[in-house]
Design a protein around this motif. Structure first.
Motif, PDB file in Angstrom:
ATOM      1  N   THR A 240       2.716 -11.852 -36.859  1.00  0.00           N
ATOM      2  CA  THR A 240       1.367 -12.372 -36.633  1.00  0.00           C
ATOM      3  C   THR A 240       0.811 -11.888 -35.301  1.00  0.00           C
ATOM      4  O   THR A 240      -0.179 -12.410 -34.805  1.00  0.00           O
TER       5      THR A 240
ATOM      6  N   SER B  51      15.184 -13.974 -29.115  1.00  0.00           N
ATOM      7  CA  SER B  51      16.312 -14.182 -30.029  1.00  0.00           C
ATOM      8  C   SER B  51      16.361 -13.135 -31.140  1.00  0.00           C
ATOM      9  O   SER B  51      17.429 -12.765 -31.607  1.00  0.00           O
TER      10      SER B  51
ATOM     11  N   ARG C 202      10.935 -16.770 -24.875  1.00  0.00           N
ATOM     12  CA  ARG C 202      10.896 -18.157 -24.418  1.00  0.00           C
ATOM     13  C   ARG C 202      11.807 -18.383 -23.203  1.00  0.00           C
ATOM     14  O   ARG C 202      11.553 -19.250 -22.378  1.00  0.00           O
TER      15      ARG C 202
ATOM     16  N   SER D  47       7.231 -12.602 -27.151  1.00  0.00           N
ATOM     17  CA  SER D  47       7.462 -13.250 -28.446  1.00  0.00           C
ATOM     18  C   SER D  47       6.383 -14.317 -28.655  1.00  0.00           C
ATOM     19  O   SER D  47       5.690 -14.710 -27.709  1.00  0.00           O
TER      20      SER D  47
HETATM   21  C1  LIG Z   1       4.601 -17.566 -40.113  1.00  0.00           C
HETATM   22  C2  LIG Z   1       5.279 -17.235 -38.805  1.00  0.00           C
HETATM   23  C3  LIG Z   1       4.833 -16.154 -38.081  1.00  0.00           C
HETATM   24  C4  LIG Z   1       5.468 -15.842 -36.862  1.00  0.00           C
HETATM   25  N1  LIG Z   1       5.030 -14.730 -36.163  1.00  0.00           N
HETATM   26  C5  LIG Z   1       5.708 -14.373 -35.049  1.00  0.00           C
HETATM   27  C6  LIG Z   1       5.334 -13.197 -34.321  1.00  0.00           C
HETATM   28  O1  LIG Z   1       4.374 -12.489 -34.661  1.00  0.00           O
HETATM   29  N2  LIG Z   1       6.056 -12.869 -33.240  1.00  0.00           N
HETATM   30  C7  LIG Z   1       7.130 -13.616 -32.791  1.00  0.00           C
HETATM   31  O2  LIG Z   1       7.751 -13.244 -31.788  1.00  0.00           O
HETATM   32  N3  LIG Z   1       7.482 -14.733 -33.443  1.00  0.00           N
HETATM   33  C8  LIG Z   1       6.785 -15.140 -34.543  1.00  0.00           C
HETATM   34  N4  LIG Z   1       7.132 -16.289 -35.172  1.00  0.00           N
HETATM   35  C9  LIG Z   1       8.084 -17.192 -34.498  1.00  0.00           C
HETATM   36  C10 LIG Z   1       9.552 -16.816 -34.667  1.00  0.00           C
HETATM   37  O3  LIG Z   1      10.050 -17.408 -35.850  1.00  0.00           O
HETATM   38  C11 LIG Z   1      10.394 -17.340 -33.468  1.00  0.00           C
HETATM   39  O4  LIG Z   1      10.220 -18.718 -33.345  1.00  0.00           O
HETATM   40  C12 LIG Z   1      10.051 -16.673 -32.150  1.00  0.00           C
HETATM   41  O5  LIG Z   1      10.022 -15.275 -32.280  1.00  0.00           O
HETATM   42  C13 LIG Z   1      11.086 -17.069 -31.119  1.00  0.00           C
HETATM   43  O6  LIG Z   1      10.733 -16.574 -29.858  1.00  0.00           O
HETATM   44  P1  LIG Z   1      11.862 -16.306 -28.766  1.00  0.00           P
HETATM   45  O7  LIG Z   1      12.859 -15.361 -29.294  1.00  0.00           O
HETATM   46  O8  LIG Z   1      11.173 -15.974 -27.492  1.00  0.00           O
HETATM   47  O9  LIG Z   1      12.463 -17.765 -28.551  1.00  0.00           O
HETATM   48  P2  LIG Z   1      13.869 -18.381 -28.971  1.00  0.00           P
HETATM   49  O10 LIG Z   1      14.126 -18.218 -30.405  1.00  0.00           O
HETATM   50  O11 LIG Z   1      13.905 -19.725 -28.381  1.00  0.00           O
HETATM   51  O12 LIG Z   1      14.930 -17.450 -28.230  1.00  0.00           O
HETATM   52  C14 LIG Z   1      15.126 -17.406 -26.864  1.00  0.00           C
HETATM   53  C15 LIG Z   1      16.295 -16.466 -26.629  1.00  0.00           C
HETATM   54  O13 LIG Z   1      16.501 -16.325 -25.235  1.00  0.00           O
HETATM   55  C16 LIG Z   1      17.890 -16.326 -24.972  1.00  0.00           C
HETATM   56  N5  LIG Z   1      18.062 -16.774 -23.582  1.00  0.00           N
HETATM   57  C17 LIG Z   1      17.854 -18.021 -23.073  1.00  0.00           C
HETATM   58  N6  LIG Z   1      18.030 -17.994 -21.733  1.00  0.00           N
HETATM   59  C18 LIG Z   1      18.354 -16.733 -21.393  1.00  0.00           C
HETATM   60  C19 LIG Z   1      18.646 -16.086 -20.168  1.00  0.00           C
HETATM   61  N7  LIG Z   1      18.609 -16.737 -18.991  1.00  0.00           N
HETATM   62  N8  LIG Z   1      18.939 -14.742 -20.185  1.00  0.00           N
HETATM   63  C20 LIG Z   1      18.966 -14.066 -21.357  1.00  0.00           C
HETATM   64  N9  LIG Z   1      18.674 -14.627 -22.553  1.00  0.00           N
HETATM   65  C21 LIG Z   1      18.384 -15.956 -22.565  1.00  0.00           C
HETATM   66  C22 LIG Z   1      18.490 -17.274 -25.984  1.00  0.00           C
HETATM   67  O14 LIG Z   1      19.860 -16.951 -26.195  1.00  0.00           O
HETATM   68  C23 LIG Z   1      17.608 -16.984 -27.205  1.00  0.00           C
HETATM   69  O15 LIG Z   1      18.183 -15.957 -28.004  1.00  0.00           O
HETATM   70  C24 LIG Z   1       6.527 -16.634 -36.374  1.00  0.00           C
HETATM   71  C25 LIG Z   1       6.952 -17.727 -37.127  1.00  0.00           C
HETATM   72  C26 LIG Z   1       6.348 -18.042 -38.319  1.00  0.00           C
HETATM   73  C27 LIG Z   1       6.842 -19.212 -39.108  1.00  0.00           C
END
Ligand SMILES: Cc1cc2nc3c(=O)[nH]c(=O)nc-3n(C[C@H](O)[C@H](O)[C@H](O)COP(=O)(O)OP(=O)(O)OC[C@H]3O[C@@H](n4cnc5c(N)ncnc54)[C@H](O)[C@@H]3O)c2cc1C
Length: 313
Positions: free
Chosen positions: A249, A264, A205, A231
Motif C-alpha cells: 500500500t 520484520s 518500527r 515500513s
Molecule cells: C492490507 C495491508 C497492507 C499493508 N501494507 C503495508 C505496506 O505497504 N508496507 C509495509 O511496510 N507494511 C504494510 N502493512 C503492514 C505489515 O503487515 C506490517 O505490520 C509492517 O510492515 C510491520 O512494520 P515493521 O517491520 O516496521 O514493524 P514490526 O513488524 O514491528 O517489526 C519490527 C522489527 O524490528 C526488529 N527490531 C526491534 N528492535 C530492533 C533493534 N534495536 N535493532 C534491530 N532490529 C530491531 C524486530 O526484531 C522486528 O523484526 C500492511 C498490512 C496490511 C494488512
C-alpha cells in the motif's frame, strides 16, 4: 485494427520526460510493432523533443493545450481517446498519474484494463503479480485495444537517447470542465525520489520515534546518497512521512541496493521491495522474515550497527 502499434502515454513535467516513461516504452516494444509516445502538455515542446530521442520510438505525438497544463485526468484521457483508434495497445506507467488516466480510457473504449503488468508474453498475453506479489497471474485479453498499466520495476528502462522519432502535432483537447486545478503542494527533498533512487535505506518500527528515525537513518542515507524509505508501521506511528512508505500500500521500488533496518519483513512490505537487486537486512531477531529475502543479513542492534556502518563508509 490488426496492425500492432503501441501508444505510450508519457509521464513528463512539460520540459523533460520522467524515467517511468522509459520502462513503459520497453514494455510497449515487447508488445511488438511500432511504438509511439503521446506527450500531452502545455508548452511541452522540450518534453516532446526528449521523447523523440528515446530508443525504439518511431513517432511522438505532441498535443499542446492550456487544458493539459496541470495533468487533469479528464483532459488527458480525452486527449488519449482522440487518437486511440489508431492503436492496438495503449500503455501507461503504473504511477499515480497513469493510474488516474488509464481507467477512464479503458471505460470509454469499453475494454478491460490490464493492470500492473510485469511481463509481456505475447501481444495479447501479459503477466501481473497478485496477492501482494505471492502469485503471478497470466492474463489473456481478447479486447480490440489493450489498455495497460506497466509496473515500471518489471521492465528495464529504454535508452533515453539514440532514437530519432518524427514529432507530429495533434490538436489539444478543450478543457472538459469536469475538474479544475486548485493548487499543488510539492514535497521538496534533497534526497532522490524513492521510485527513482538507486539506493534506498528504510527504517521500521524498531526506530521508536521520529527523532531517532532521523538521527539514525538520515546519516546513512546522506552517506550513500540514498532515498529514505519506511515500513508502514513506522509511517503509521508517525516516525516517517507517508510518502516514504514502501510496500503493497506504499511505493513499489527496485533499487540496486535496499537496506532494511529494524523491519520484520511482513509480506506487505516485501511486496514493495523484494525485486531490489541487492537486499541488506539489519535486525536483532535472527528469525525475522526479512532475512529470507536478504542477500546480506546482519543480526544486530540497529542503534549500534547503523552508526558503525556510517562511520565505516
Ligand atoms: C492490507 C495491508 C497492507 C499493508 N501494507 C503495508 C505496506 O505497504 N508496507 C509495509 O511496510 N507494511 C504494510 N502493512 C503492514 C505489515 O503487515 C506490517 O505490520 C509492517 O510492515 C510491520 O512494520 P515493521 O517491520 O516496521 O514493524 P514490526 O513488524 O514491528 O517489526 C519490527 C522489527 O524490528 C526488529 N527490531 C526491534 N528492535 C530492533 C533493534 N534495536 N535493532 C534491530 N532490529 C530491531 C524486530 O526484531 C522486528 O523484526 C500492511 C498490512 C496490511 C494488512
Amino acid at each position: 485494427m490488426t496492425a500492432l502499434v503501441s501508444l505510450v502515454v508519457a509521464e513528463h513535467d512539460h520540459a523533460s520526460i520522467k524515467p517511468a516513461t522509459l520502462n513503459t516504452v520497453t514494455a510497449a516494444l515487447a508488445c511488438g510493432g511500432e511504438v509511439h509516445v503521446l506527450v500531452a502538455g502545455a508548452n511541452a515542446a522540450e518534453a516532446a523533443k526528449a521523447a523523440a530521442q528515446i530508443a525504439g520510438v518511431t513517432k511522438v505525438i505532441a498535443a499542446d493545450s492550456p487544458s493539459l497544463a496541470e495533468n487533469l485526468a479528464e483532459n488527458v484521457a480525452a486527449q488519449v481517446l482522440a487518437i486511440a483508434s489508431n492503436y492496438s495497445h495503449i500503455l501507461f506507467p503504473s504511477t499515480a498519474n497513469g493510474k488516474n488516466v488509464a481507467p477512464r480510457v479503458a471505460a470509454k473504449l469499453d475494454v478491460a484494463q490490464i493492470s500492473d503488468i510485469t511481463k509481456v508474453d505475447s501481444p495479447d498475453t501479459f503477466e501481473r503479480p497478485i496477492y501482494a506479489g505471492n502469485a503471478i497471474a497470466t492474463v489473456q485479453s481478447s479486447d480490440a485495444t489493450k489498455v495497460i498499466t506497466v509496473r515500471t520495476t518489471g521492465f528495464d528502462a529504454a535508452s533515453a537517447t539514440g532514437g530519432s522519432a518524427a514529432i507530429e502535432t495533434a490538436e489539444g483537447v478543450a478543457d472538459s470542465g469536469k475538474s479544475a486545478f486548485v493548487g499543488r503542494e510539492v514535497t521538496k527533498s534533497e534526497r532522490p525520489e524513492l521510485t527513482a533512487a538507486k539506493i534506498i535505506v528504510s527504517g521500521g518500527r524498531a526506530l521508536g520515534s521520529a527523532e531517532k528515525f532521523t538521527e539514525v537513518m538520515a546519516p546513512l542515507a546522506d552517506k550513500l546518497n540514498a532515498g529514505l524509505g519506511a515500513s508502514r508501521a513506522a509511517v503509521d506511528a508517525g516516525y516517517a512521512p507517508n510518502d516514504w512508505q514502501v510496500g503493497q500500500t506504499g511505493k513499489i521500488v527496485a533499487p540496486q541496493l535496499y537496506i532494511a533496518a529494524g523491519i520484520s519483513g511482513a509480506i506487505q512490505h516485501l511486496a514493495g521491495m523484494k525485486d531490489s537487486k541487492v537486499i541488506v537486512a539489519i535486525n536483532k531477531d535472527e528469525e525475522a522474515p526479512i532475512f529470507s529475502v536478504a542477500d546480506y543479513g546482519l543480526v544486530a542492534d540497529l542503534f549500534v550497527a547503523v552508526p558503525e556502518l556510517v562511520k565505516a563508509l
